[in-house]
Design a protein around this motif. Structure first.
Motif, PDB file in Angstrom:
ATOM      1  N   ASN A  95      42.597  39.082  28.347  1.00  0.00           N
ATOM      2  CA  ASN A  95      42.525  38.365  29.622  1.00  0.00           C
ATOM      3  C   ASN A  95      43.918  38.294  30.239  1.00  0.00           C
ATOM      4  N   ASN A  96      44.027  38.608  31.529  1.00  0.00           N
ATOM      5  CA  ASN A  96      45.320  38.553  32.222  1.00  0.00           C
ATOM      6  C   ASN A  96      45.134  37.787  33.527  1.00  0.00           C
ATOM      7  N   ASN A  97      45.020  36.446  33.415  1.00  0.00           N
ATOM      8  CA  ASN A  97      44.842  35.562  34.582  1.00  0.00           C
ATOM      9  C   ASN A  97      43.612  35.962  35.386  1.00  0.00           C
ATOM     10  N   GLU A  98      43.801  36.702  36.492  1.00  0.00           N
ATOM     11  CA  GLU A  98      42.681  37.001  37.392  1.00  0.00           C
ATOM     12  C   GLU A  98      41.836  38.177  36.904  1.00  0.00           C
ATOM     13  N   ASN A  99      42.359  39.017  36.012  1.00  0.00           N
ATOM     14  CA  ASN A  99      41.697  40.259  35.643  1.00  0.00           C
ATOM     15  C   ASN A  99      41.362  40.284  34.153  1.00  0.00           C
ATOM     16  N   TYR A 104      41.918  47.458  35.192  1.00  0.00           N
ATOM     17  CA  TYR A 104      41.894  46.074  35.659  1.00  0.00           C
ATOM     18  C   TYR A 104      40.519  45.784  36.241  1.00  0.00           C
ATOM     19  N   LEU A 105      39.749  44.952  35.552  1.00  0.00           N
ATOM     20  CA  LEU A 105      38.417  44.564  36.005  1.00  0.00           C
ATOM     21  C   LEU A 105      38.479  43.154  36.553  1.00  0.00           C
ATOM     22  N   GLN A 106      37.847  42.951  37.705  1.00  0.00           N
ATOM     23  CA  GLN A 106      37.799  41.598  38.267  1.00  0.00           C
ATOM     24  C   GLN A 106      36.786  40.751  37.510  1.00  0.00           C
ATOM     25  N   LYS A 107      37.142  39.461  37.316  1.00  0.00           N
ATOM     26  CA  LYS A 107      36.192  38.553  36.690  1.00  0.00           C
ATOM     27  C   LYS A 107      35.006  38.278  37.614  1.00  0.00           C
ATOM     28  N   ALA A 108      35.301  38.249  38.943  1.00  0.00           N
ATOM     29  CA  ALA A 108      34.245  38.097  39.950  1.00  0.00           C
ATOM     30  C   ALA A 108      34.244  39.361  40.775  1.00  0.00           C
ATOM     31  N   ARG A 109      33.141  40.087  40.783  1.00  0.00           N
ATOM     32  CA  ARG A 109      33.079  41.381  41.460  1.00  0.00           C
ATOM     33  C   ARG A 109      33.224  41.219  42.948  1.00  0.00           C
ATOM     34  N   GLY A 110      33.993  42.149  43.595  1.00  0.00           N
ATOM     35  CA  GLY A 110      34.185  42.093  45.035  1.00  0.00           C
ATOM     36  C   GLY A 110      33.143  42.862  45.809  1.00  0.00           C
ATOM     37  N   GLY A 111      32.368  43.733  45.160  1.00  0.00           N
ATOM     38  CA  GLY A 111      31.394  44.535  45.880  1.00  0.00           C
ATOM     39  C   GLY A 111      29.991  43.986  45.744  1.00  0.00           C
TER      40      GLY A 111
END
Length: 498
Positions: free
Chosen positions: A407-411, A482-489
């Motif tokens: 885990n890296n904060n936002e990603n 880098y994967l977002q925890k909350a998907r943007g698409g």
């Protein structure tokens, strides 16, 4: 008619008046402080003069004594030098009869000093004439006068010091009082300046606040208000009038814009629909770019294994192959989780070790809390494939692949590292820019898998920075996703069971 003055002129007037006031106060305070310092210095000047007089008299007496004992010309020269200085000093003493004990003592010292100088000169003349009895008598008289003069100087010095101490205390009190007056004047000047500045700024800012209130009303969408015209005699009135003209122009422009917007809204809506359909088509196209050579090579390896060994290992191999291709068909256009992707990588590594006789050393370090993270399918497997084909297969020594999820904060970060031959920074930059798919070099030709991963992630998360590729200092290559925890698409929730 009110005279017009700009804001700059008003501010300059305030600044100049305050500067002049402060300057005059500083001149006044500096003059009084300098005067007080001079008075304090003068308090101790008399003591310094008396000390100098005593030291000079002592030097002259010492030179006289040394000359009588040695008859040295140097000592005689020193005596005359001291005598001349002493003469100059006693001329500054009081010569008159006055009603002041200290002044009377100065007169006595002056008279005795003249007698002492005469005796001293007479002693030297007798010494030169070798009249022993005379210079002994004269020297004795001079010595008595010297002792008495020194005693008088010390007594006078003590009396002057006591008087000076009293004067010094008075001056200190006066200086303290002067300091208080100075602080009061400065504080008064600062309060006057502050009050003036407060009134001036209020006169300037009050109409500006009124203009700002109207501007906020306009910002909230109320275009029916007008700016108040405040006759301040400066730029604020001009700004208010100009803003009213601007509001009139904006009202006309808004009306025209509304008419144009109604005509263009349908065109924009159709364009957005077309862009979304194109984007979805591109995503499905990129997901379909799976290397068919891997399928044939894997099946050949399964056939060879079935011939050479027992059915148990062949069965395990075929099961892993079935899981691998079942995952590809089921998830080709669907979202998946990190847990499922890692299971696919385990199957893939098993298949590779069957093909390459267990030469693929694979280790992983997974943060279990991140396994339910949503992501597009077939993202990690191409990274493992590149690590094998372009990294450890070209090694003469033992190679390994390491997979880390953290885990890296936002990603959520996924690192795939190998100890292979490494990658050149120029090639890494080309891959990240999407240029590797167009290269004709043998080393870059398989880069289409990396392009596929990068493009799919960018479309899936609607962000540009989805991957880093680095050459490791200890050797090999490191790829970070880098994967977002909350998907943007957008996510398609339908699934297919096979």
């Amino acid at each position: 008619m009110k005279k017009k003055r700009s804001i700059r002129t008003k501010l300059l007037e305030v600044f100049l008046v305050i500067m002049v006031l402060v300057f005059v106060l500083n001149i006044y305070l500096s003059y009084n402080q300098s005067k007080a310092v001079r008075q304090i210095d003068s308090v101790y000047n008399n003591n310094i003069q008396l000390n100098d007089l005593s030291n000079t008299l002592e030097g002259m007496q010492s030179a006289l004594y040394q000359y009588l004992n040695t008859k040295s010309s140097d000592q005689l020269e020193s005596f005359y030098s001291c005598e001349q200085d002493y003469n100059n000093m006693i001329q500054q003493l009081n010569h008159q009869t006055v009603d002041d004990d200290n002044k009377l003592m100065e007169k006595n010292i002056y008279n005795m000093s003249l007698t002492y100088l005469e005796r001293a000169d007479s002693t030297i003349e007798a010494k030169r004439g070798r009249n022993v009895s005379k210079y002994n008598d004269d020297y004795g008289e001079a010595k008595k006068l010297y002792d008495y003069i020194q005693s008088c100087i010390n007594s006078l010095n003590t009396s002057v010091f006591l008087e000076s101490s009293n004067n010094y205390s008075l001056l200190r009190t006066s200086l303290t009082y002067l300091t208080g007056i100075s602080m009061f004047l400065l504080l008064a000047a600062l309060m006057i300046a502050f009050a003036w500045i407060l009134v001036m700024t209020r006169n300037i800012t009050k109409p500006l606040i009124q203009l700002a209130d109207v501007a906020n009303e306009i910002a909230r969408g109320n275009m029916e208000v007008d700016f108040p015209i405040v006759e301040t005699g400066d730029e604020i009135t001009t700004v208010a009038k100009a803003c009213n003209k601007m509001i009139d122009s904006i009202r006309v422009y808004i009306q025209k814009t509304k008419e144009n917007y109604e005509r263009e809204s349908k065109l924009i809506e159709n364009e957005l629909i077309m862009k979304n359909e194109l984007k979805e088509a591109q995503l499905k196209y990129l997901q379909a770019q799976i290397n068919p050579h891997f399928l044939f090579n894997s099946l050949n390896a399964g056939a060879q294994l079935a011939m050479m060994e027992g059915a148990e290992k062949a069965c395990l191999f075929i099961e892993n192959m079935a899981d691998f291709f079942r995952y590809n068909v089921r998830k080709i256009d669907k979202d998946t989780t990190l847990r499922e992707e890692l299971k696919l990588v385990d199957n893939y590594v098993y298949i590779l070790n069957v093909r390459f006789s267990g030469d693929i050393h694979y280790r992983k370090k997974i943060d279990e809390r991140l396994l339910d993270t949503l992501m597009p399918s077939m993202i990690i497997q191409p990274l493992i494939e590149n690590a094998v084909n372009h990294g450890i297969r070209e090694l003469d020594t033992e190679g390994y692949i390491e997979l880390i999820v953290y885990n890296n904060n936002e990603n959520v970060c996924i690192t795939v590292a190998d100890n292979g031959v490494g990658i050149e920074p120029e090639i890494a930059e080309k891959i990240l820019r999407g240029e590797s798919a167009h290269s004709n070099s043998g080393r870059d030709s398989a880069g289409i898998g990396m392009d596929n991963v990068i493009n799919r992630l960018r479309r899936y998360y609607n962000m540009e920075h989805v991957m880093d590729i680095r050459r490791r200092e200890s050797g090999g290559t490191e790829v970070i996703l880098y994967l977002q925890k909350a998907r943007g698409g957008n996510k398609n929730d339908t699934d297919i069971d096979l």
